[in-house]
Design an enzyme around this catalytic site. Structure first.
Site, PDB file in Angstrom:
ATOM      1  N   LEU A 145      -0.606  -2.617  -0.918  1.00  0.00           N
ATOM      2  CA  LEU A 145       0.521  -2.452  -1.826  1.00  0.00           C
ATOM      3  C   LEU A 145       1.560  -1.533  -1.195  1.00  0.00           C
ATOM      4  O   LEU A 145       1.210  -0.529  -0.557  1.00  0.00           O
ATOM      5  CB  LEU A 145       0.063  -1.834  -3.152  1.00  0.00           C
ATOM      6  CG  LEU A 145      -0.527  -2.765  -4.211  1.00  0.00           C
ATOM      7  CD1 LEU A 145      -1.103  -1.937  -5.359  1.00  0.00           C
ATOM      8  CD2 LEU A 145       0.500  -3.739  -4.728  1.00  0.00           C
ATOM      9  N   ASP A 146       2.839  -1.862  -1.367  1.00  0.00           N
ATOM     10  CA  ASP A 146       3.909  -0.983  -0.902  1.00  0.00           C
ATOM     11  C   ASP A 146       3.830   0.354  -1.631  1.00  0.00           C
ATOM     12  O   ASP A 146       3.331   0.418  -2.775  1.00  0.00           O
ATOM     13  CB  ASP A 146       5.278  -1.613  -1.173  1.00  0.00           C
ATOM     14  CG  ASP A 146       5.595  -2.769  -0.233  1.00  0.00           C
ATOM     15  OD1 ASP A 146       4.933  -2.884   0.813  1.00  0.00           O
ATOM     16  OD2 ASP A 146       6.518  -3.550  -0.548  1.00  0.00           O
ATOM     17  N   PRO A 147       4.341   1.439  -1.024  1.00  0.00           N
ATOM     18  CA  PRO A 147       4.284   2.756  -1.670  1.00  0.00           C
ATOM     19  C   PRO A 147       4.891   2.783  -3.070  1.00  0.00           C
ATOM     20  O   PRO A 147       4.361   3.442  -3.965  1.00  0.00           O
ATOM     21  CB  PRO A 147       5.075   3.646  -0.699  1.00  0.00           C
ATOM     22  CG  PRO A 147       4.868   3.002   0.641  1.00  0.00           C
ATOM     23  CD  PRO A 147       4.852   1.530   0.367  1.00  0.00           C
ATOM     24  N   ARG A 151       9.393  -8.714  -3.437  1.00  0.00           N
ATOM     25  CA  ARG A 151      10.797  -8.306  -3.280  1.00  0.00           C
ATOM     26  C   ARG A 151      11.615  -9.374  -2.567  1.00  0.00           C
ATOM     27  O   ARG A 151      12.796  -9.553  -2.852  1.00  0.00           O
ATOM     28  CB  ARG A 151      10.897  -6.952  -2.578  1.00  0.00           C
ATOM     29  CG  ARG A 151      10.147  -6.825  -1.284  1.00  0.00           C
ATOM     30  CD  ARG A 151       9.975  -5.342  -0.914  1.00  0.00           C
ATOM     31  NE  ARG A 151       8.923  -5.166   0.064  1.00  0.00           N
ATOM     32  CZ  ARG A 151       9.136  -5.072   1.365  1.00  0.00           C
ATOM     33  NH1 ARG A 151      10.364  -5.122   1.859  1.00  0.00           N
ATOM     34  NH2 ARG A 151       8.128  -4.902   2.195  1.00  0.00           N
ATOM     35  N   ALA A 179       4.933   0.496  -5.288  1.00  0.00           N
ATOM     36  CA  ALA A 179       4.177  -0.314  -6.240  1.00  0.00           C
ATOM     37  C   ALA A 179       3.000   0.459  -6.820  1.00  0.00           C
ATOM     38  O   ALA A 179       2.456   1.370  -6.199  1.00  0.00           O
ATOM     39  CB  ALA A 179       3.690  -1.584  -5.565  1.00  0.00           C
TER      40      ALA A 179
END
Length: 303
Positions: A44-46, A181, A48
């Site tokens: 997961l991206d930071p 995104r 998220a």
């Protein structure tokens, strides 16, 4: 001093907090649980939050063979803006008028993003190109040539849209490798006004949901009390619930655990595919496969 958690084997679903990388969560858990053998599924991206399945102990062997890699997200977005990272945290690169966009107009565009589609990986991503991460190149101002990748959008639902603020919320169910995104960016481009993601919550991953998750604070509270985290452990076998179940008799179990390939005809197993294997006492052993040509039942991974 011996760790209370050293015998843990299974899955702990974490609710990843914002501003943590997936690796940050693993590092924090290693400190709390005092364990080294941890691995996660689905980075997961930071920015998220949400479901991050973490595999503990012997369960780390399951990370690369989990059958269900589909994910579900709730993503908030804003139309009329574009950024270099395709989300609100990046540098705004373009602004356009989104006043003419309606909920009906968005719904019409979403039809083109359901099912099997192609995505161009964003520059701010961990994808490797010529031995370098794209985000490292992006930080140097370099735009690398990338290849489109196939992904599947199982479900794409517009949950909210405010035509005054141009902000809304999508619910997305998709295959592994999907960049949410990028999906929002592409939807914005299709609408002719651009779009950026403003928040992201992963609500399901690998068959687990937010209701299955615990927080870093939950784990820390147990550690502070000197209590094992076993209560938060999900059995490894739960990640393979889509597979058929086979229970071996004592003789078959001895052979199987020794690596002997069993005769599926004698076992009265028909078809092919993967199986969840249980011993004579009902304990989960691991995952097996069937060779349809030789009709052999073989070990794929034991836990």
């Amino acid at each position: 001093m011996t760790s209370l958690n050293e015998s843990l084997n299974g899955i702990i679903c974490m609710n990843k907090p914002a501003d943590f990388t997936s690796f940050d969560v693993i590092a924090k858990m290693r400190g709390i649980l005092r364990l080294k053998r941890l691995g996660h599924a689905g980075t997961l991206d930071p920015m998220a939050t949400g479901v991050l399945p973490v595999f503990v102990g012997k369960a780390t062997k399951a990370c690369d063979i989990i059958p269900n890699h589909d994910k579900t997200y709730e993503a908030e977005f804003q139309l009329g803006l574009s950024s270099d990272t395709q989300d609100i945290y990046g540098k705004i690169t373009d602004k356009k008028d989104a006043s003419g966009v309606t909920s009906v107009g968005i719904e019409n565009v979403l039809d083109g993003f359901r099912g099997d589609i192609m995505q161009l990986p964003p520059m701010y991503s961990a994808v490797m190109v010529n031995g370098q991460r794209l985000y490292d190149l992006a930080r140097q101002g370099i735009v690398a040539e990338r290849e489109m990748r196939p992904v599947t959008i199982h479900s794409l639902i517009l949950r909210e849209y405010d035509e005054k603020s141009h902000m809304g919320r999508l619910e997305i169910s998709c295959s592994r490798g999907t960049y949410i995104r990028t999906l929002i960016n592409d939807i914005g481009e299709a609408l002719g006004c651009g779009g950026i993601m403003t928040s992201l919550v992963r609500t399901r991953a690998c068959g687990f949901g937010l209701a299955d998750c615990v927080t870093i604070e939950d784990l820390q509270e147990l550690a502070d009390k000197g209590i094992s985290a076993e209560r938060y452990l999900i059995p490894i076998e739960n990640a393979f619930e889509d597979y058929k179940r086979v229970r071996l008799n004592p003789h078959q179990e001895r052979l199987y655990r020794s690596g002997v390939r069993l005769d599926t005809d004698k076992m009265r197993i028909s078809g092919s595919g993967k199986f969840r294997v249980y011993g004579a006492n009902g304990d989960f052993i691991g995952i097996a496969g069937v060779n349809p040509e030789t009709r052999e039942f073989y070990v794929e991974k034991n836990f």
